[in-house]
Motif scaffolding. Structure first.
Motif, PDB file in Angstrom:
ATOM      1  N   ILE A 172      35.569 -12.203  17.255  1.00 38.76           N
ATOM      2  CA  ILE A 172      36.258 -11.825  16.006  1.00 38.76           C
ATOM      3  C   ILE A 172      36.925 -13.060  15.379  1.00 38.76           C
ATOM      4  N   MET A 173      37.570 -13.900  16.213  1.00 38.11           N
ATOM      5  CA  MET A 173      38.245 -15.091  15.674  1.00 38.11           C
ATOM      6  C   MET A 173      37.221 -16.095  15.138  1.00 38.11           C
ATOM      7  N   ALA A 174      36.096 -16.274  15.874  1.00 39.29           N
ATOM      8  CA  ALA A 174      35.057 -17.211  15.408  1.00 39.29           C
ATOM      9  C   ALA A 174      34.477 -16.736  14.074  1.00 39.29           C
ATOM     10  N   ALA A 175      34.262 -15.396  13.955  1.00 37.48           N
ATOM     11  CA  ALA A 175      33.712 -14.850  12.704  1.00 37.48           C
ATOM     12  C   ALA A 175      34.709 -15.022  11.562  1.00 37.48           C
ATOM     13  N   ALA A 176      36.015 -14.832  11.852  1.00 32.32           N
ATOM     14  CA  ALA A 176      37.040 -15.003  10.808  1.00 32.32           C
ATOM     15  C   ALA A 176      37.052 -16.448  10.319  1.00 32.32           C
ATOM     16  N   LEU A 177      36.917 -17.407  11.253  1.00 34.01           N
ATOM     17  CA  LEU A 177      36.877 -18.825  10.854  1.00 34.01           C
ATOM     18  C   LEU A 177      35.640 -19.100   9.997  1.00 34.01           C
ATOM     19  N   GLN A 178      34.510 -18.457  10.355  1.00 38.95           N
ATOM     20  CA  GLN A 178      33.277 -18.669   9.586  1.00 38.95           C
ATOM     21  C   GLN A 178      33.426 -18.118   8.158  1.00 38.95           C
ATOM     22  N   ILE A 179      34.030 -16.915   8.039  1.00 42.21           N
ATOM     23  CA  ILE A 179      34.191 -16.294   6.723  1.00 42.21           C
ATOM     24  C   ILE A 179      35.139 -17.137   5.858  1.00 42.21           C
ATOM     25  N   LEU A 180      36.212 -17.667   6.479  1.00 37.42           N
ATOM     26  CA  LEU A 180      37.230 -18.389   5.708  1.00 37.42           C
ATOM     27  C   LEU A 180      36.874 -19.856   5.458  1.00 37.42           C
ATOM     28  N   SER A 181      35.851 -20.383   6.166  1.00 37.27           N
ATOM     29  CA  SER A 181      35.567 -21.822   6.051  1.00 37.27           C
ATOM     30  C   SER A 181      35.232 -22.292   4.634  1.00 37.27           C
ATOM     31  N   PRO A 182      34.541 -21.482   3.759  1.00 39.11           N
ATOM     32  CA  PRO A 182      34.297 -21.979   2.395  1.00 39.11           C
ATOM     33  C   PRO A 182      35.593 -22.266   1.632  1.00 39.11           C
ATOM     34  N   TRP A 183      36.696 -21.572   1.977  1.00 42.02           N
ATOM     35  CA  TRP A 183      37.970 -21.816   1.285  1.00 42.02           C
ATOM     36  C   TRP A 183      38.578 -23.148   1.724  1.00 42.02           C
ATOM     37  N   CYS A 184      38.234 -23.521   2.972  1.00 42.39           N
ATOM     38  CA  CYS A 184      38.824 -24.733   3.540  1.00 42.39           C
ATOM     39  C   CYS A 184      37.935 -25.947   3.264  1.00 42.39           C
ATOM     40  N   LEU A 185      36.613 -25.718   3.238  1.00 42.13           N
ATOM     41  CA  LEU A 185      35.668 -26.828   3.100  1.00 42.13           C
ATOM     42  C   LEU A 185      34.872 -26.679   1.807  1.00 42.13           C
ATOM     43  N   SER A 186      35.196 -27.447   0.789  1.00 37.48           N
ATOM     44  CA  SER A 186      34.440 -27.399  -0.456  1.00 37.48           C
ATOM     45  C   SER A 186      33.176 -28.232  -0.277  1.00 37.48           C
ATOM     46  N   SER A 187      32.005 -27.596  -0.531  1.00 41.72           N
ATOM     47  CA  SER A 187      30.742 -28.326  -0.340  1.00 41.72           C
ATOM     48  C   SER A 187      30.655 -29.512  -1.308  1.00 41.72           C
ATOM     49  N   HIS A 188      31.249 -29.362  -2.514  1.00 39.12           N
ATOM     50  CA  HIS A 188      31.225 -30.493  -3.466  1.00 39.12           C
ATOM     51  C   HIS A 188      31.890 -31.712  -2.852  1.00 39.12           C
ATOM     52  N   ARG A 189      33.049 -31.460  -2.218  1.00 39.10           N
ATOM     53  CA  ARG A 189      33.827 -32.562  -1.616  1.00 39.10           C
ATOM     54  C   ARG A 189      33.035 -33.228  -0.490  1.00 39.10           C
ATOM     55  N   ILE A 190      32.387 -32.387   0.340  1.00 41.46           N
ATOM     56  CA  ILE A 190      31.657 -32.949   1.481  1.00 41.46           C
ATOM     57  C   ILE A 190      30.479 -33.794   0.988  1.00 41.46           C
ATOM     58  N   TRP A 191      29.745 -33.266  -0.016  1.00 37.04           N
ATOM     59  CA  TRP A 191      28.613 -34.034  -0.555  1.00 37.04           C
ATOM     60  C   TRP A 191      29.086 -35.375  -1.088  1.00 37.04           C
ATOM     61  N   ARG A 192      30.221 -35.345  -1.777  1.00 39.48           N
ATOM     62  CA  ARG A 192      30.730 -36.588  -2.368  1.00 39.48           C
ATOM     63  C   ARG A 192      31.224 -37.553  -1.285  1.00 39.48           C
ATOM     64  N   ALA A 193      31.739 -36.991  -0.175  1.00 40.29           N
ATOM     65  CA  ALA A 193      32.181 -37.863   0.922  1.00 40.29           C
ATOM     66  C   ALA A 193      30.974 -38.509   1.606  1.00 40.29           C
ATOM     67  N   ILE A 194      29.834 -37.808   1.612  1.00 42.69           N
ATOM     68  CA  ILE A 194      28.626 -38.371   2.229  1.00 42.69           C
ATOM     69  C   ILE A 194      28.049 -39.486   1.341  1.00 42.69           C
ATOM     70  N   ARG A 195      27.970 -39.192   0.043  1.00 40.90           N
ATOM     71  CA  ARG A 195      27.539 -40.217  -0.929  1.00 40.90           C
ATOM     72  C   ARG A 195      28.100 -39.824  -2.285  1.00 40.90           C
ATOM     73  N   PRO A 196      28.861 -40.724  -2.934  1.00 40.53           N
ATOM     74  CA  PRO A 196      29.504 -40.357  -4.199  1.00 40.53           C
ATOM     75  C   PRO A 196      28.477 -40.036  -5.286  1.00 40.53           C
ATOM     76  N   ASP A 197      28.885 -39.181  -6.248  1.00 45.18           N
ATOM     77  CA  ASP A 197      28.032 -38.899  -7.405  1.00 45.18           C
ATOM     78  C   ASP A 197      27.926 -40.165  -8.254  1.00 45.18           C
ATOM     79  N   GLU A 198      26.888 -40.205  -9.095  1.00 47.66           N
ATOM     80  CA  GLU A 198      26.751 -41.347 -10.007  1.00 47.66           C
ATOM     81  C   GLU A 198      27.862 -41.260 -11.052  1.00 47.66           C
ATOM     82  N   HIS A 199      28.614 -42.335 -11.218  1.00 50.79           N
ATOM     83  CA  HIS A 199      29.742 -42.289 -12.152  1.00 50.79           C
ATOM     84  C   HIS A 199      29.325 -42.584 -13.583  1.00 50.79           C
ATOM     85  N   ARG A 200      28.213 -43.313 -13.723  1.00 49.78           N
ATOM     86  CA  ARG A 200      27.800 -43.633 -15.094  1.00 49.78           C
ATOM     87  C   ARG A 200      26.879 -42.540 -15.625  1.00 49.78           C
TER      88      ARG A 200
END
Ligand SMILES: [Zn+2]
Ligand SMILES: [Zn+2]
Length: 370
Positions: A172-200
């Motif tokens: 139950i706790m693992a499932a709750a963490l899975q459901i709530l993880s999108p609120w904690c981890l923004s995929s946009h942020r992670i993608w940008r941390a892996i490689r930044p978007d083109e600024h120009r």
């Protein structure tokens, strides 16, 4: 910086955001980017906690069912063995993948991705690994399993004395963490941390990656995305024909799936067959109308919404109109995310076999003793 809307695909420019602010697509209103107060460190500890909890969830009993002097403990693996012994090897493999393997894989891959970013290491394959972790996310079904287990537990409580065990609480706790993880981890942020978007701003026509939303010049068409390695293309090949064929097959299978039995239990009078509709009727007759509502929504309404919604979208691609365009793009997103919850009933059917066998063996022994 250039951003691509994951809902409607339009490219637009987004400036630097302040903390607790967000940017939405000007055309469809979809969230483009948000700066949450939570950081990657918290996301990483969140994922490590989920990964650790999955071990006791799989190794310890989820639930104990007691009837008089007899008691039986249920593990996640009971669902796999029950399906295998019931001569459904393919379903057993699917259950093992969705309930056991994919939750571990997803959490493990996310730990590697977030850990590498945290240590400021960005190997070439990091974007590829994160894309695969996102692909698996829809199929890692600890949360769906918890809902199915809840329905089984409530039913078991009446026939037998049921008690949630340590494995159950960890799941139950693992499932709750899975459901709530999108609120904690923004995929946009992670993608940008892996490689930044083109600024120009890109000169001339552009194309965006359907997996990581990186905006690139059109000359990249047919090549692999430099961030996530997905091949860039304007459209999926024969997507209309393939979707049409799958939706038609879905309609053909939809009605027999409710009319015919999905599982069986051994009872003194012989084998009793259970269809989804029978299950709903039994739940209502036993006074569990809230459980009946869960099964109606997950097993009947969500698949129907998916079929009708996709039919409407296919029709509108053939006969385009701007009417309800924003609503349709949002509906597509909902359908994409909700489809996995229609697996509650197959999980429930495999999970309930053990307590049913326990009841049957008890009743049999009483009959023979009499
Ligand atoms: Zn949009
Ligand atoms: Zn990409």
């Amino acid at each position: 910086m250039a951003q691509s809307c994951e809902n409607c695909g339009i490219d637009q420019h987004v400036g630097e955001l302040d903390i607790r602010s967000a940017a939405y697509c000007f055309r469809c209103g979809c969230l483009l980017d948000a700066v949450e107060p939570m950081d990657l460190n918290l996301g990483l500890s969140w994922m490590i906690a989920e990964f650790i909890l999955l071990f006791p969830a799989n190794l310890l009993p989820l639930m104990q069912a007691t009837l008089g002097p007899e008691s039986r403990e249920n593990y996640i693996s009971n669902g796999v063995t029950a399906l295998w012994q019931g001569h459904w090897p393919l379903l057993a493999v699917m259950f093992a993948a969705f309930a056991i393997v994919f939750p571990f894989l997803r959490a493990g891959m996310m730990i590697v991705v977030l850990g590498a970013v945290r240590l400021n290491k960005r190997p070439k394959w990091l974007g590829y690994l994160y894309r695969r972790a996102q692909d698996i996310e829809l199929w890692a079904m600890s949360d769906v399993l918890v809902l199915a287990g809840f329905v089984v537990f409530m039913r078991t409580e009446v026939q037998l004395q049921g008690r949630i065990q340590w494995g159950g609480w960890c799941l139950i706790m693992a499932a709750a963490l899975q459901i709530l993880s999108p609120w904690c981890l923004s995929s946009h942020r992670i993608w940008r941390a892996i490689r930044p978007d083109e600024h120009r701003a890109q000169p001339g026509p552009t194309i965006s990656c359907e997996a990581c939303a990186l905006v690139l010049p059109q000359r990249y068409l047919g090549h692999r995305c430099p961030r996530c390695w997905k091949r860039l293309r304007e459209r999926k090949l024969n997507s209309m024909t393939r979707t049409g064929a799958l939706v038609a097959a879905g309609y053909v299978l939809y009605f027999p799936a409710y009319y015919y039995a999905m599982s069986y239990t051994l009872q003194p009078g012989g084998i009793k067959l259970h269809s989804i509709i029978d299950g709903v009727k039994e739940l209502i007759a036993a006074g569990f109308w809230e459980l009946a509502v869960i099964i109606i929504i997950t097993s009947i309404l969500i698949p129907l919404l998916k079929l009708v919604g996709l039919t409407w979208m296919l029709f509108r691609v053939r006969h385009p109109t701007a009417k309800h365009l924003v609503f349709r793009t949002r509906l597509y997103h909902v359908i994409h995310r909700m489809g996995r919850w229609s697996n509650v009933d197959p999980f429930r059917a495999s999970a309930k076999i053990t307590p049913c066998f326990l009841t049957a063996s008890r009743v049999y022994s009483k009959v023979s003793m009499d």
